[in-house]
Design a protein around this motif. Structure first.
Motif, mmCIF file in Angstrom:
data_model
loop_
_atom_site.group_PDB
_atom_site.id
_atom_site.type_symbol
_atom_site.label_atom_id
_atom_site.label_comp_id
_atom_site.label_asym_id
_atom_site.label_seq_id
_atom_site.Cartn_x
_atom_site.Cartn_y
_atom_site.Cartn_z
ATOM 1 N N PHE A 23 0.951 -1.006 0.175
ATOM 2 C CA PHE A 23 -0.472 -0.673 0.040
ATOM 3 C C PHE A 23 0.646 1.226 -0.654
ATOM 4 O O PHE A 23 1.722 1.191 0.350
ATOM 5 N N PHE A 26 4.361 0.876 1.338
ATOM 6 C CA PHE A 26 4.578 -0.327 2.160
ATOM 7 C C PHE A 26 4.287 -1.418 1.676
ATOM 8 O O PHE A 26 3.328 -1.643 2.034
ATOM 9 N N ALA A 28 2.875 -4.439 3.341
ATOM 10 C CA ALA A 28 1.891 -5.579 4.241
ATOM 11 C C ALA A 28 1.598 -6.764 4.300
ATOM 12 O O ALA A 28 1.950 -7.594 5.428
ATOM 13 N N GLY A 49 -0.673 -5.578 13.232
ATOM 14 C CA GLY A 49 -0.239 -4.887 11.655
ATOM 15 C C GLY A 49 0.960 -5.664 11.149
ATOM 16 O O GLY A 49 1.257 -5.807 10.256
ATOM 17 N N GLY A 51 -0.528 -8.276 9.119
ATOM 18 C CA GLY A 51 -0.785 -8.755 7.744
ATOM 19 C C GLY A 51 -2.157 -9.493 7.886
ATOM 20 O O GLY A 51 -2.496 -9.874 7.112
ATOM 21 N N GLN A 97 -13.200 -8.111 11.362
ATOM 22 C CA GLN A 97 -12.527 -7.655 12.188
ATOM 23 C C GLN A 97 -13.907 -7.267 13.565
ATOM 24 O O GLN A 97 -14.075 -7.023 14.976
HETATM 25 N N1 LIG Z 1 -5.786 -0.264 2.501
HETATM 26 C C1 LIG Z 1 -5.129 -0.129 3.307
HETATM 27 N N2 LIG Z 1 -4.122 0.694 2.862
HETATM 28 C C2 LIG Z 1 -3.392 1.380 3.681
HETATM 29 N N3 LIG Z 1 -2.547 -0.218 4.031
HETATM 30 C C3 LIG Z 1 -3.328 -1.174 4.242
HETATM 31 C C4 LIG Z 1 -4.206 -1.075 4.203
HETATM 32 N N4 LIG Z 1 -4.779 -2.343 4.608
HETATM 33 C C5 LIG Z 1 -3.845 -2.808 5.355
HETATM 34 N N5 LIG Z 1 -3.441 -1.696 5.522
HETATM 35 C C6 LIG Z 1 -1.915 -1.707 6.286
HETATM 36 O O1 LIG Z 1 -0.322 -3.251 6.618
HETATM 37 C C7 LIG Z 1 -0.577 -3.523 7.738
HETATM 38 C C8 LIG Z 1 -1.343 -4.697 7.933
HETATM 39 O O2 LIG Z 1 -2.478 -4.771 8.270
HETATM 40 P P1 LIG Z 1 -3.719 -5.414 8.851
HETATM 41 O O3 LIG Z 1 -3.724 -6.630 7.881
HETATM 42 O O4 LIG Z 1 -5.288 -4.972 9.416
HETATM 43 O O5 LIG Z 1 -2.844 -5.955 9.802
HETATM 44 P P2 LIG Z 1 -3.559 -6.814 10.933
HETATM 45 O O6 LIG Z 1 -4.954 -7.271 10.536
HETATM 46 O O7 LIG Z 1 -2.813 -8.259 11.376
HETATM 47 O O8 LIG Z 1 -3.779 -7.036 12.437
HETATM 48 C C9 LIG Z 1 -1.123 -2.439 8.438
HETATM 49 O O9 LIG Z 1 -0.116 -1.416 8.515
HETATM 50 C C10 LIG Z 1 -2.230 -1.326 8.042
HETATM 51 O O10 LIG Z 1 -1.857 -0.104 8.588
#
Ligand SMILES: Nc1ncnc2c1ncn2[C@@H]1O[C@H](COP(=O)(O)OP(=O)(O)O)[C@@H](O)[C@H]1O
Ligand SMILES: [Mg+2]
Lengths: 255, 377
Positions: A23, A26, A28, A49, A51, A97
Motif C-alpha cells: 500500500f 508499504f 503489508a 499490523g 497483515g 474484525q
Molecule cells: N487498504 C489499506 N491501505 C493502506 N494500508 C493498509 C491497508 N490495509 C492494511 N494496511 C496496512 O497494512 C498493515 C497490515 O494491516 P492488517 O492486515 O490490518 O494487520 P492485522 O490485521 O494483522 O492487525 C497495517 O500497517 C495497515 O496499516
C-alpha cells in the motif's frame, strides 16, 4: 491454468505462495506462503499490523495481490482472478474484525439472508421461506444463543452478540472454508470460552482459519498455529512450540 | 399471500390504497355527474391538477424504491419520467397529424417520419415504449455504473449528467422531438378528445389506479427476500458481496424497475397537462423529486407519494400568487426544516411514534408490567 491431473501444484484446500501486496510503497504482505488442508483448523496470531486482516482481504477478493499465487480447492481455482461475490459462492465465508451485520434487519432476517441458497435476483424476488429454512434458522439461533433476540434489530445487539450473529451468519452460509477475524474481541472470559467451543464444533465439518490475539482462546482451540510478522510467516507449529521460539518472543515482547 | 403481506400490520398502506380507490371512483362522479353549480362539483382544473400530482406521486414512489430501499441517490430520475412522457407525446402527436409527420417536422421540411417515430401511431406500441425506453436506458446505464462500483456522490453526479445530456439533446430541433417547444397540441387519445371531461376523468382514474398498482408492486418487491437484500446493500454493501450476492445485479434490477415506473408516471402526466418539453429533463426537476421523497419519508413508499402531493400542492399555491418568485426559497426552506426537524420525513416520523401509548390500554395492569422494553429502532 494448467490442470493436468496428477500433476497439480497442490492438493490443499487453500494455497498461498509468494504473495505480496504493497500500500503506497508499504509492504503489508511480503512473500507470504501458507497452506490450509481440507478439514483443517488453523489459528493465526501476530502483532497488530502483521497483515492478518490483509491476508483475509486477499483470499476473499477484496484486495488483489501484486504478486504470488492464491489457489483454492486442490489448486483448481485461482482466487486472484475472482471478485468477492464469486469467491463467496465458491464456499469461502468470512467474519470481519469489526463485526458487520445488517443493522436495520432483524436478527432472524440477517440469518435468512445468509442461508445457503440461490443468490440470483429472480429466485430471491419469488423466494418462499420453507419449513427447512425456518428450522435451520431456529437451530442457528439456538447455537448462537440469540433465540430471545430473534426479532430485534441487529443494530441493537451488544458487541458480543453481534460477533455471535456474524458467526451464525457464517453457519447459515455453510461455507467450505471459514475465515474468522478476531472473533472474541470485546468478549468476557465466559463468552470467549463459549466461542472457542463453538468454533471447535464448527471445525468438525468445516475448514477454519481463525485470527486471534487472545492466547487463552488460541490455547483452547488446540490447533496448529501460524505466527505472522511484517507480512510473512515467522513460525508455525503447536502453540507451546511457537511461543518458546526466540524470534516470536522478540516480536511479541520487544527486545 | 401478497395481499396478506400488504394489509396485515400495514395501516398506512391500507389507508393509502383506500383513499386512492375512493378518489378513482368519486372524482369522476363528482366531476361528471354533479352539476357545476353544486358545492360538490369537482372542476376541470382540479381534476387536471390532482391528476398531475398523482403522476408525481408515482414518480416519487419509484425514486423511493431505489433511494429509500437501496441507497441509490439518483439525481437524474426525472430523465426516465420525461422519456416516458415523450413516448406518450409521440403517440398523441401522431393522433393529431393522422400518422403524417407532425407540424414541427413539416417546418423542418422533413417529408417522412424518421424511423424512430415508426409505430408510435399505435397506442399499444407507444405504451410498450413507455416501459421499454426508460427501462433499457436504465438497464444499460445501471449495468455499467454499478459494475464499475460507482456509488454515493459519484453516482449522484453521473445520474445528474445523464439527465443534463438528455436535456441538451432534446432542445435540438434536428433530434426530431420538437426542440424547445416539445410536443403539444394534442387532439385525441384512443379516439377520445383529450379535452373532453370524460377523458379527463378517465385519465385521472387511470393515474390513481396506476399509483395503486405501482404501490402494490413496490411493496411486494420490498417485502420479498430481494427487498431485504436491497436494504442489506443500502446499509452494508461490501458485506452483502461477501455473503455471495451480486450487488450490481440487484442494483441494476431495482434501478430498471424504478425507471419503468417513472416512465409510466411520465406517460400519465403528458395527456393531462397537454405538453411535454425538454424542461422535464432539467436537472433541477430531478433534485426536486428527491426533496419530495425526503420530506414525505424515505423508505416508506407512502411517504414518498404523500411528499410529492403535498409539496406540489404548496408549489401550486405559491407559484400562482404574488409569492411566485420565492418558490425556490420556500422549497429550500422545506428541505432544511425537514432535514433538521423530521429527518425521517412525515410518514417516517409517524411510523416511529409508539401509538399504543396513546390508545387507552385495554389490558390489565399486570400485563402492562410484563411488557418488555421495545428495542430502539
Ligand atoms: N487498504 C489499506 N491501505 C493502506 N494500508 C493498509 C491497508 N490495509 C492494511 N494496511 C496496512 O497494512 C498493515 C497490515 O494491516 P492488517 O492486515 O490490518 O494487520 P492485522 O490485521 O494483522 O492487525 C497495517 O500497517 C495497515 O496499516
Ligand atoms: Mg486485523
Amino acid at each position: 491454468m494448467d490442470q493436468v491431473s496428477g500433476n497439480k501444484i497442490t492438493r490443499a484446500l487453500l494455497y498461498l505462495s509468494g504473495v505480496s501486496v504493497s500500500f503506497e510503497g508499504f509492504r503489508a504482505i511480503n512473500n507470504l506462503s501458507l497452506t490450509i488442508d481440507h478439514g483443517e483448523m488453523r489459528a493465526i496470531i501476530g502483532p497488530n499490523g502483521a497483515g492478518k486482516t490483509t491476508m483475509m482481504d486477499i483470499i476473499t477478493g477484496k484486495t488483489r495481490p501484486d504478486e504470488g499465487d492464491v489457489l483454492y480447492n486442490d489448486g483448481n481455482v485461482d482466487l486472484t482472478q475472482l471478485d468477492e461475490t464469486s469467491i463467496a459462492n465458491l464456499g469461502i465465508g468470512r467474519k470481519f474484525q469489526k463485526p458487520t451485520v445488517f443493522e436495520q434487519h432483524t436478527v432472524e432476517d440477517n440469518l435468512l439472508l445468509s442461508l445457503k441458497a440461490d443468490r440470483g435476483v429472480w429466485p430471491n424476488l419469488f423466494w418462499r421461506t420453507t419449513e427447512a429454512h425456518r428450522e435451520r434458522i431456529d437451530e442457528i439461533l439456538e447455537i448462537t444463543k440469540l433465540t430471545a433476540h430473534r426479532s430485534r434489530m441487529a443494530g441493537a445487539l451488544s458487541h458480543g452478540q453481534k460477533q455471535w450473529l456474524e458467526i451464525g451468519m457464517l453457519l447459515g452460509q455453510d461455507p467450505k472454508l471459514l475465515l474468522v477475524d478476531e472473533p472474541v474481541a470485546g468478549m468476557t472470559d465466559a463468552e470467549t470460552a463459549q466461542t472457542a467451543d463453538l468454533l471447535r464444533d464448527i471445525a468438525k465439518d468445516h475448514s477454519v482459519v481463525v485470527v486471534e490475539h487472545d492466547m487463552d482462546f488460541v490455547r483452547a482451540l488446540d490447533v496448529k498455529v501460524t505466527v505472522l510478522h511484517e507480512g510473512s510467516v515467522l513460525a508455525e507449529g503447536r502453540l507451546d512450540q511457537v511461543t518458546s521460539d526466540e524470534r516470536v518472543i522478540e516480536v511479541y515482547l520487544g527486545r | 399471500m401478497i395481499s396478506r403481506a400488504i394489509f396485515e400490520n400495514n395501516v398506512g398502506g391500507t389507508i393509502f390504497l383506500g383513499i386512492l380507490a375512493i378518489l378513482a371512483v368519486m372524482v369522476p362522479v363528482l366531476h361528471l355527474a354533479v352539476p357545476e353549480d353544486s358545492f360538490f362539483h369537482v372542476s376541470t382544473s382540479t381534476v387536471v391538477v390532482f391528476g398531475k400530482y398523482l403522476s408525481f406521486a408515482l414518480l416519487a414512489l419509484s425514486l423511493d424504491l431505489i433511494w429509500g430501499y437501496c441507497g441509490i441517490l439518483s439525481l437524474g430520475h426525472g430523465a426516465f419520467f420525461a422519456l416516458g412522457g415523450y413516448a406518450m407525446g409521440m403517440y398523441l402527436k401522431l393522433q393529431t397529424s393522422g400518422g403524417a409527420p407532425p407540424d414541427f417536422m413539416v417546418f423542418l421540411n422533413w417529408k417522412d417520419l424518421p424511423w424512430y417515430w415508426w409505430g408510435f401511431d399505435h397506442l399499444s406500441f407507444a405504451l410498450l415504449m413507455v416501459l421499454f425506453i426508460p427501462g433499457i436506458l436504465a438497464f444499460v446505464f445501471g449495468y455499467f455504473a454499478f459494475r464499475s462500483r460507482v456509488t454515493g456522490v459519484y453516482l449522484s453526479i453521473i445520474t445528474q449528467l445523464l439527465t443534463y445530456a438528455l436535456w441538451l439533446s432534446f432542445f435540438r430541433n434536428d433530434m426530431g422531438f420538437g426542440g424547445n417547444n416539445g410536443l403539444t397540441d394534442f387532439s385525441t387519445i384512443a379516439g377520445y378528445s383529450v379535452q373532453a371531461p370524460e377523458t379527463r376523468a378517465a385519465l385521472f382514474s387511470t393515474t390513481a389506479i396506476a399509483l395503486m398498482a405501482g404501490y402494490l408492486i413496490a411493496k411486494a418487491v420490498v417485502e420479498s427476500k430481494l427487498g431485504k437484500v436491497l436494504v442489506a446493500i443500502r446499509d452494508a454493501e461490501s458485506r452483502t458481496r461477501f455473503i455471495g450476492y451480486r450487488v450490481e445485479a440487484y442494483k441494476t434490477f431495482v434501478f430498471t424497475l424504478a425507471a419503468m415506473m417513472a416512465g409510466v408516471a411520465g406517460a400519465l402526466y403528458v395527456p393531462q397537462v397537454g405538453i411535454i418539453n425538454p424542461g422535464e429533463f432539467h436537472p433541477a426537476n430531478s433534485i426536486e423529486m428527491v426533496i419530495w421523497v425526503g420530506a414525505g419519508g424515505r423508505g416508506t413508499l407512502t411517504g414518498a407519494a404523500l411528499g410529492a402531493v403535498l409539496i406540489n400542492y404548496f408549489k401550486t399555491i405559491f407559484t400562482t400568487g404574488f409569492l411566485a418568485p420565492y418558490w425556490l426559497f420556500a422549497l429550500g426552506g422545506i428541505f432544511i426544516l425537514v432535514t433538521v426537524f423530521l429527518p425521517k420525513g412525515i410518514v417516517g416520523t409517524l411510523a416511529s411514534v409508539d401509538w399504543r401509548r396513546w390508545i387507552p390500554a385495554k389490558r390489565a395492569p399486570a400485563d402492562e408490567a410484563q411488557l418488555k422494553p421495545e428495542p430502539a429502532e
